[in-house]
Design a protein around this motif. Sequence first.
Motif, PDB file in Angstrom:
ATOM      1  N   ILE A 171      36.978  54.651  52.767  1.00 55.59           N
ATOM      2  CA  ILE A 171      36.795  53.825  53.960  1.00 55.59           C
ATOM      3  C   ILE A 171      36.034  54.628  55.003  1.00 55.59           C
ATOM      4  O   ILE A 171      35.928  55.857  54.909  1.00 55.59           O
ATOM      5  N   ALA A 172      35.526  53.913  55.996  1.00 52.97           N
ATOM      6  CA  ALA A 172      34.777  54.560  57.075  1.00 52.97           C
ATOM      7  C   ALA A 172      35.703  55.487  57.865  1.00 52.97           C
ATOM      8  O   ALA A 172      36.868  55.169  58.105  1.00 52.97           O
ATOM      9  N   LYS A 173      35.179  56.634  58.283  1.00 55.70           N
ATOM     10  CA  LYS A 173      35.967  57.605  59.042  1.00 55.70           C
ATOM     11  C   LYS A 173      36.390  57.075  60.402  1.00 55.70           C
ATOM     12  O   LYS A 173      37.349  57.576  60.986  1.00 55.70           O
ATOM     13  N   ASN A 174      35.699  56.061  60.910  1.00 54.78           N
ATOM     14  CA  ASN A 174      36.091  55.486  62.191  1.00 54.78           C
ATOM     15  C   ASN A 174      36.926  54.218  62.020  1.00 54.78           C
ATOM     16  O   ASN A 174      37.161  53.494  62.978  1.00 54.78           O
ATOM     17  N   ASN A 175      37.433  53.970  60.833  1.00 52.84           N
ATOM     18  CA  ASN A 175      38.304  52.846  60.559  1.00 52.84           C
ATOM     19  C   ASN A 175      39.610  53.018  61.326  1.00 52.84           C
ATOM     20  O   ASN A 175      40.087  54.134  61.516  1.00 52.84           O
ATOM     21  N   VAL A 176      40.219  51.922  61.756  1.00 43.66           N
ATOM     22  CA  VAL A 176      41.461  51.979  62.522  1.00 43.66           C
ATOM     23  C   VAL A 176      42.575  52.696  61.748  1.00 43.66           C
ATOM     24  O   VAL A 176      43.423  53.373  62.331  1.00 43.66           O
ATOM     25  N   ARG A 177      42.558  52.608  60.427  1.00 44.61           N
ATOM     26  CA  ARG A 177      43.554  53.296  59.608  1.00 44.61           C
ATOM     27  C   ARG A 177      43.390  54.816  59.733  1.00 44.61           C
ATOM     28  O   ARG A 177      44.356  55.552  59.910  1.00 44.61           O
ATOM     29  N   ARG A 230      47.765  53.132  68.132  1.00 47.30           N
ATOM     30  CA  ARG A 230      46.836  53.073  66.987  1.00 47.30           C
ATOM     31  C   ARG A 230      47.500  52.408  65.784  1.00 47.30           C
ATOM     32  O   ARG A 230      46.871  51.636  65.064  1.00 47.30           O
ATOM     33  N   ILE A 231      48.767  52.709  65.573  1.00 53.20           N
ATOM     34  CA  ILE A 231      49.502  52.105  64.455  1.00 53.20           C
ATOM     35  C   ILE A 231      49.645  50.603  64.672  1.00 53.20           C
ATOM     36  O   ILE A 231      49.474  49.813  63.735  1.00 53.20           O
ATOM     37  N   LEU A 232      49.919  50.197  65.894  1.00 55.24           N
ATOM     38  CA  LEU A 232      50.037  48.765  66.178  1.00 55.24           C
ATOM     39  C   LEU A 232      48.694  48.056  66.035  1.00 55.24           C
ATOM     40  O   LEU A 232      48.647  46.895  65.595  1.00 55.24           O
ATOM     41  N   SER A 233      47.598  48.739  66.365  1.00 52.24           N
ATOM     42  CA  SER A 233      46.270  48.155  66.120  1.00 52.24           C
ATOM     43  C   SER A 233      46.044  47.970  64.624  1.00 52.24           C
ATOM     44  O   SER A 233      45.517  46.932  64.197  1.00 52.24           O
ATOM     45  N   ILE A 280      52.242  47.056  58.072  1.00 53.52           N
ATOM     46  CA  ILE A 280      52.740  48.418  58.281  1.00 53.52           C
ATOM     47  C   ILE A 280      54.258  48.337  58.250  1.00 53.52           C
ATOM     48  O   ILE A 280      54.855  47.432  58.846  1.00 53.52           O
ATOM     49  N   SER A 281      54.862  49.279  57.591  1.00 51.34           N
ATOM     50  CA  SER A 281      56.316  49.293  57.463  1.00 51.34           C
ATOM     51  C   SER A 281      56.995  49.250  58.826  1.00 51.34           C
ATOM     52  O   SER A 281      56.568  49.917  59.770  1.00 51.34           O
TER      53      SER A 281
END
Length: 175
Positions: free
Chosen positions: A21-27, A130-133, A140-141
């Motif tokens: 995936i892209a390095k700037n992906n939200v994950r 960031r996790i909520l985004s 997400i667990s």
Amino acid sequence: MSISTKGGDRGKTSLWSGERIAKNNVRVEAYGTIDELNSHLGEAKHYVKLEKVKEIIEGIQHDLFRVGGSLATVGGFSKPVEKYHVDHITNMVHELEKEFEFKGFIVPGMTLQSAKLDIARTIARRAERRILSLADETEISEEVKKYINRLSDLIYLLARLEEKAEGKLKLEEWK
């Protein structure tokens, strides 16, 4: 095998589960912020004076590998954050709260070690955002979300413990 694979030269990275995936992906932003938090906690651990706080930080650091691994994996992670991880830090928060009577706002960073912990606390809050985004895009667990929510409270209390131990806990009343 070199850690420099050149695989990311075009702006992509591999997840723990193998996807690119892209390095700037939200994950990547989410688990990268967890990595940043872990590094800052590692630094804070060298400054804190209370052995109890050092031990708690080290436990958190181990848990953060679970959080980061869960975020860096599509599907189930083999070592997820479990309910008992959330319960453990929740119980620590409740126990540490008994040490204080908070009336007013805390002035952050009254000691070097609490300043380091306050930086980690704000990174934990950013990690939660960031996790909520990421959770807006994928599942997400609930344990990961609960853990990271409790974590900033725990780090806040660790900073206050360090200040209290040196008689430098400072409360400012809001006027």
